[in-house]
Enzyme design. Structure first.
Site, PDB file in Angstrom:
ATOM      1  N   GLY A  23       0.814  -1.206   0.000  1.00  0.00           N
ATOM      2  CA  GLY A  23       0.000   0.000   0.000  1.00  0.00           C
ATOM      3  C   GLY A  23       0.850   1.260   0.000  1.00  0.00           C
ATOM      4  N   ASP A  74      -3.952 -12.826   2.976  1.00  0.00           N
ATOM      5  CA  ASP A  74      -4.908 -12.104   3.809  1.00  0.00           C
ATOM      6  C   ASP A  74      -4.552 -12.356   5.274  1.00  0.00           C
ATOM      7  OD1 ASP A  74      -7.082 -11.141   5.268  1.00  0.00           O
ATOM      8  OD2 ASP A  74      -8.554 -11.798   3.784  1.00  0.00           O
ATOM      9  N   VAL A  75      -4.153 -11.300   5.970  1.00  0.00           N
ATOM     10  CA  VAL A  75      -3.655 -11.468   7.344  1.00  0.00           C
ATOM     11  C   VAL A  75      -4.762 -11.756   8.343  1.00  0.00           C
ATOM     12  CG1 VAL A  75      -1.655 -10.013   6.905  1.00  0.00           C
ATOM     13  CG2 VAL A  75      -3.729  -8.983   7.848  1.00  0.00           C
ATOM     14  N   GLY A 105      -0.335 -11.993  17.845  1.00  0.00           N
ATOM     15  CA  GLY A 105       0.018 -13.369  18.190  1.00  0.00           C
ATOM     16  C   GLY A 105       1.345 -13.777  17.578  1.00  0.00           C
ATOM     17  N   TYR A 164     -14.271   1.895  10.180  1.00  0.00           N
ATOM     18  CA  TYR A 164     -12.842   2.217  10.214  1.00  0.00           C
ATOM     19  C   TYR A 164     -12.438   2.708  11.598  1.00  0.00           C
ATOM     20  CZ  TYR A 164      -8.360   4.224   8.698  1.00  0.00           C
ATOM     21  OH  TYR A 164      -7.020   4.526   8.555  1.00  0.00           O
ATOM     22  N   ARG A 219      -9.906  10.397  -0.719  1.00  0.00           N
ATOM     23  CA  ARG A 219      -9.195  11.331   0.149  1.00  0.00           C
ATOM     24  C   ARG A 219      -9.037  12.667  -0.559  1.00  0.00           C
ATOM     25  NH1 ARG A 219      -4.699   7.085   2.425  1.00  0.00           N
ATOM     26  NH2 ARG A 219      -4.876   6.307   0.296  1.00  0.00           N
TER      27      ARG A 219
END
Length: 322
Positions: free
Chosen positions: A11, A59-60, A105, A148, A189
């Site tokens: 990103g 994908d975390v 974790g 968000y 934005r």
């Protein structure tokens, strides 16, 4: 050589952090599911080889495993632009909750230090101005923006819980409006939207009467603050942003001037829960990190302009893409 995982590393901010940590001698594992990230932001790093830089599309919010030792985990995976978190509300909540849980974790298992990318949105539509870290905020938890805001607020609470009860070294950055190269045009934005509209000769869209304020920090300054926070001993949240406040109407006029556009300004209704003011109190960052932004807004806008000119030549408007 320190080894570092950056989630959301493809990103806007994540890719700049990849650059900075590699410059500092780190071996970087960049992880991103590419919902809002783009491999073009990091493709210049592929030539470094697997020992210095490795990209993993993942994908975390799923089970998170990285083989080998890790010294640092930087959790930057999350939609951040309004267009993104409104389009992906469930994913935004999941990465703020499940993703942060998985990242913490992993940091606990690897005995690694974790830096959490939080946001000025934890302050909501603030009743205190400027906003210091000890202000708890004024947030609508069930509004559209709540997906968000609350994801980040929960992430902060979870990070502090892991710090207090598991002894994980955590760092929390409350990031205020940041801009620079690698932002996506038309992502909702203010800066990329205004700059895209101005360069195309379209009217700039201002919501409300434009009297709401923001404070914009150039990405190089922000990354410097993030790096100092990562290397510090401070566990509680730290505001990172430029306190140079400006109204949105004045900002639109400034973009028109910088781009040399003849665009007009049009006005549309203010979105729900849109903050009326936003300005960081960076006293803590100055005291703890010895940090303050150095790039003034005009200089930063001129640097960013060249990037957006190149982007608009090779990419259609986002809503027109197939």
């Amino acid at each position: 050589m320190p080894r570092t995982l950056i989630t959301g590393g493809a990103g806007f901010l994540g890719s700049h952090l990849c650059d900075r940590l590699i410059e500092e001698g780190h071996s970087v594992v960049c992880m991103d599911n590419l919902i809002t990230g783009d491999t073009e932001n990091i493709e210049h790093l592929f030539e470094l080889g697997q020992d210095r830089f490795r990209f993993v599309e993942y994908d975390v919010t799923d089970y998170l495993h990285v083989g080998g030792e890790l010294d640092y985990v930087l959790h930057f995976a999350s939609p951040a632009a309004p267009d993104d978190y409104l389009q992906y509300p469930i994913q935004t909540l999941k990465v703020g909750a499940l993703g942060t849980h998985k990242a913490l974790g992993l940091a606990k298992a690897k005995d690694a230090r974790l830096l959490l990318a939080s946001t000025s949105e934890v302050y909501g539509d603030p009743l205190v101005h400027p906003q210091p870290e000890d202000y708890w905020g004024n947030v609508n938890p069930i509004g559209e923006r709540g997906v968000y805001d609350e994801a980040k607020r929960f992430g902060e609470a979870l990070a502090m819980a892991y710090h207090r009860y598991h002894g994980v070294e955590t760092r929390i950055a409350r990031i205020f409006n940041t801009y620079g190269p690698r932002m996506r045009v038309d992502d909702g934005r203010a800066l990329p939207t205004f700059m895209g509209q101005a360069l195309r000769g379209e009217p700039l869209t201002v919501y409300g009467d434009g009297s709401q304020t923001r404070a914009f920090c150039y990405v190089d300054d922000l990354v410097e603050g993030l790096y100092r926070l990562l290397m510090s001993d401070w566990a509680e949240p730290v505001n990172l942003g430029n306190p140079d406040e400006i109204t949105i109407k004045e900002f639109a006029e400034e973009i028109i001037e910088v781009t040399g556009s003849d665009s007009d300004i049009t006005y549309e209704p203010l979105p729900e829960d849109d903050p009326q003011v936003r300005q960081p109190d960076i006293s803590r960052a100055k005291e703890v990190l010895g940090w303050a932004p150095e790039v003034d807004r005009r200089e930063g806008l001129e640097r960013t302009l060249e990037y957006f000119k190149a982007e608009l030549k090779c990419r259609p408007k986002r809503n027109d893409r197939v």
